[in-house]
Motif scaffolding. Sequence first.
Motif, PDB file in Angstrom:
ATOM      1  N   HIS A 150      16.941  16.867  72.904  1.00 60.44           N
ATOM      2  CA  HIS A 150      17.563  15.584  72.585  1.00 60.44           C
ATOM      3  C   HIS A 150      18.194  15.605  71.181  1.00 60.44           C
ATOM      4  CE1 HIS A 150      18.189  11.395  71.674  1.00 60.44           C
ATOM      5  NE2 HIS A 150      17.328  11.485  70.663  1.00 60.44           N
ATOM      6  N   HIS A 165      22.069  14.911  70.828  1.00 62.97           N
ATOM      7  CA  HIS A 165      22.432  13.686  70.112  1.00 62.97           C
ATOM      8  C   HIS A 165      23.430  14.004  68.982  1.00 62.97           C
ATOM      9  CE1 HIS A 165      22.213   9.871  68.020  1.00 62.97           C
ATOM     10  NE2 HIS A 165      21.737  10.470  66.932  1.00 62.97           N
ATOM     11  N   LYS A 166      23.144  15.071  68.224  1.00 66.13           N
ATOM     12  CA  LYS A 166      24.040  15.422  67.120  1.00 66.13           C
ATOM     13  C   LYS A 166      25.380  15.928  67.654  1.00 66.13           C
ATOM     14  CE  LYS A 166      23.268  16.445  62.417  1.00 66.13           C
ATOM     15  NZ  LYS A 166      22.219  16.657  61.426  1.00 66.13           N
ATOM     16  N   LYS A 170      27.367  12.891  68.541  1.00 69.62           N
ATOM     17  CA  LYS A 170      27.887  12.245  67.337  1.00 69.62           C
ATOM     18  C   LYS A 170      29.145  12.952  66.828  1.00 69.62           C
ATOM     19  CE  LYS A 170      25.054   8.830  66.474  1.00 69.62           C
ATOM     20  NZ  LYS A 170      25.554   7.442  66.428  1.00 69.62           N
ATOM     21  N   HIS A 230      25.638  14.434  79.713  1.00 71.51           N
ATOM     22  CA  HIS A 230      25.466  13.012  79.426  1.00 71.51           C
ATOM     23  C   HIS A 230      24.455  12.366  80.375  1.00 71.51           C
ATOM     24  CE1 HIS A 230      29.290  12.188  76.839  1.00 71.51           C
ATOM     25  NE2 HIS A 230      28.612  13.245  76.439  1.00 71.51           N
ATOM     26  N   GLN A 281      21.194  13.155  79.117  1.00 69.64           N
ATOM     27  CA  GLN A 281      20.922  12.472  77.857  1.00 69.64           C
ATOM     28  C   GLN A 281      20.402  11.050  78.075  1.00 69.64           C
ATOM     29  OE1 GLN A 281      24.711  13.889  75.670  1.00 69.64           O
ATOM     30  NE2 GLN A 281      23.293  13.295  74.030  1.00 69.64           N
ATOM     31  N   TYR A 320      17.412   9.867  75.834  1.00 75.55           N
ATOM     32  CA  TYR A 320      17.456   8.699  74.948  1.00 75.55           C
ATOM     33  C   TYR A 320      16.382   7.695  75.325  1.00 75.55           C
ATOM     34  CZ  TYR A 320      21.790   9.765  72.428  1.00 75.55           C
ATOM     35  OH  TYR A 320      22.711  10.313  71.593  1.00 75.55           O
ATOM     36  N   ASP A 368      14.497   8.154  72.116  1.00 76.80           N
ATOM     37  CA  ASP A 368      15.328   7.483  71.103  1.00 76.80           C
ATOM     38  C   ASP A 368      15.939   6.223  71.694  1.00 76.80           C
ATOM     39  OD1 ASP A 368      16.721   6.940  68.833  1.00 76.80           O
ATOM     40  OD2 ASP A 368      18.076   8.657  68.939  1.00 76.80           O
ATOM     41  N   ASN A 402      19.050   4.282  70.130  1.00 79.46           N
ATOM     42  CA  ASN A 402      20.396   4.855  70.244  1.00 79.46           C
ATOM     43  C   ASN A 402      20.897   4.895  71.685  1.00 79.46           C
ATOM     44  OD1 ASN A 402      21.319   5.544  67.587  1.00 79.46           O
ATOM     45  ND2 ASN A 402      19.694   7.083  67.504  1.00 79.46           N
ATOM     46  N   PHE A 445      24.905   4.864  72.845  1.00 77.55           N
ATOM     47  CA  PHE A 445      25.349   5.993  73.662  1.00 77.55           C
ATOM     48  C   PHE A 445      26.061   5.488  74.909  1.00 77.55           C
ATOM     49  CE2 PHE A 445      24.299   8.710  77.334  1.00 77.55           C
ATOM     50  CZ  PHE A 445      25.016   9.843  76.971  1.00 77.55           C
TER      51      PHE A 445
END
Length: 834
Positions: free
Chosen positions: A575, A579-580, A583, A593, A596, A600, A604, A607, A611
């Motif tokens: 993750h 995530h980075k 970004k 995605h 993700q 997330y 997280d 965020n 997202f």
Amino acid sequence: EDESEEEPKLKYERLSNGVTEILQKDAASCMTVHEKFLALGTHYGKVYLLDVQGNITQKFDVSPVKINQISLDESGEHMGVCSEDGKVQVFGLYSAEEFHETFDCPIKIVAVHPHFVRSHFKQFVTGGKKLLLYERGWMNRWKPSVLHEGEGNIRNVKWRGHLIAWANNMGVKILDMISKQRITNVPRDDISLRPDMYPCSLCWKDNLTLIIGWGNSVKICSVKERHASEMRDLPNRYVEIVFQFDTEFYISGLAPLCDQLVILSYVKEISEKTEVECCARPRLDIVQPLPESCEEISSDALTVRGFQENECRDYHLEYSEGESLFYIISPRDVVVAKERDQDDHIDWLLEKKKYEEALMAAEISQKTIKKHKILDIGLAYINHLVEKGEYDLAARKCQKILGKNTELWEFEVYKFKEIGQLKAISRYLPRRDPVLKPLIYEMVLHEFLESDYEGFATLIKEWPGDLYNNTIIVQAVVDHLKKDPQNRTLLRTLAELYTYDQRYGRALEIYLTLRHKDVFQLIHKHNLFSSIKDKIVLLMDFDSEKAVDMLLDNEDKISIDRVVEELENRPELQHVYLHKLFKRDHHKGQRYHEKQISLYAEYDRPNLLPFLRDSTHCPLEKALEICQQRNFVEETVYLLSRMGNSRSALKMIMEELQDVDKAIEFAKEQDDGELWEDLILYSIDKPPFITGLLNNIGTHVDPILLIHRIKEGMEIPNLRDSLVKILQDYNLQILLREGCKKILVADSLSLLKKMHRTQMKGVLVDEENICESCLSPILPSDASKSFNVVVFHCRHMFHKECLPVSNTVSPVQFCNICSAKHRGPGSAILEMKK
């Protein structure tokens, strides 16, 4: 011989060679100094010419008795000599010119004119019982004239320029040779002293400054011009005593030294054994004259041969103006004092063990010193510091003193090794230009490895790897690690050594084991990305931020797919990486995605909503399913609205969140009348919701729609305030409309006035303007003829006859050009007739 900390100003040496030979059989009575040579007179009536080293160049047998005085002119070509038997001789050293005279009394003094070499200055004076001036006149005859008599023997004469100063038993006089007038009389202070035993010392500092020393008194006199109004019968010059002071001892001689004075003193002291007064060593003092006293700068006691038998009159001080050389003459010795040069200064500093100051002085004056070498002083300084135990300072000074001399460096290193101080010099060893033998550096490293691991590590980090044999040092470290396998300092140093040896794989293993911060620097510096493909989890565990940045910066070397695959079993790290990546670029990891969304949701939550908003590749159904499963209301509302199911989203806000403000905000964003209808229907039986709607609905929906549906008798909190707010909002809208209307009317009127003013202005018509129809000048060449011109507001001009005849009844004309271009009509602003 002065043992104090204050450095002497002068240095002394005996005048030897021929002088030594002369004074073994004879005794010195007087001496005169010229810049080219010396003239020495003896008690046996001899005059010797010497060079500055004391070698005899010429000898004159003048008299069988003592020579009292020798005088030279400024050129050094003529000499005057007088002796105790009354003989006076003046002759040319390089010519046959000669004068002889014998008096019936001893002649103590002779002085030739300073410019005797010139024909019109052939003059000299003699001093016995009278002061006589001899001038060569007609037929080359010498004519004597008495300048002074009657006050005892003349004991000293000094001639400078046009002034003659002499001393007799009563005092000192000065004669102006131009006016032949005596301009002063300076009486002696202590008349109890015998003038033959304690003679007066005279010295001209310059053409107008006379220094007088007599007994223990010093006077400095300045000859000045008298003002014309004060002349009367007085001489045109007078003398002013500018400095006057007393000394501790009797004065035997004087000489100037810049603005200071050099004084030769005769000293008497009480013997400790016999308690009888006896003669002590003479002193040579440098003093700074003050108006009423003096300041002693330096004082030296001189050991001259036979000083125990000498009297005050036996000592003389002569000096050479150009070189600041001072000659102390006694019957059995001649000592030369000279100003100390930089070599002497360095000698004194070295004698006092002030090596640093000596080194600095030598560096400043390295072009002028002859005796000393900077390197020799520096080596002595290093040895001195080592002897004192200041090893670190001694090692630091090696850098500056030894410079690029490899032999001296190696010699010093071995010297430090002998005294067990290799560590002290290690920090200062040269690493570039010059480079010493590898053995030197290896010797130092082994010394540290035996006793100081941290110091060893520091040297390995600071020293370039090519200074020593890397293989030997690696083996030595490995041997020490066998005794202490977990020593982090040795492991870190071994990794650095492997790096120097380009064995990067082994270095990387050690760094990862140690979790050392330099692991990333090593990977970047040596491009070790192929070596870390199977170590990504280790790198992430060590420092996830740096690891992710490095992986993203070098995705061409380690692909995104490879990283995600390596992190498959560590979803929390997966993750962080994805995530980075998201970004940095929303599209690069689009295939991940969907994955993700779960990451997330799990790791997280804050965020997740950003997202979902930013991602254009996220499967909305999958996202909605995950959010509904986890009961993420805000995310579910967003997804429902994005999928077009606004009514369900609004219902969820009302039922799940029960937040009327959020529901109203959502309805405002969607700007859909049906949503407002649903919101009103849902809120109609909930008084708090009705209050919220009344407070916020006025600017988007007609409040009457809501008010008509409120059931009679329903109690609504803060209804009055809500209704007042609706009315205030309505009034505010009315005021805004009226304000806008006033602004529009005012702007229209202002622009109309501006257009009117513009159209009322005159238009310049001159010879350069042309008719837009016939293209000929608008004004006729003959100004006396009548003409008609039409000028439009658009600045187009026509001859009236060139305009087409209007078919309409209206008298208003329009510009043909602007009408054709659809720029709007233009009426004639001016019709000129003549």
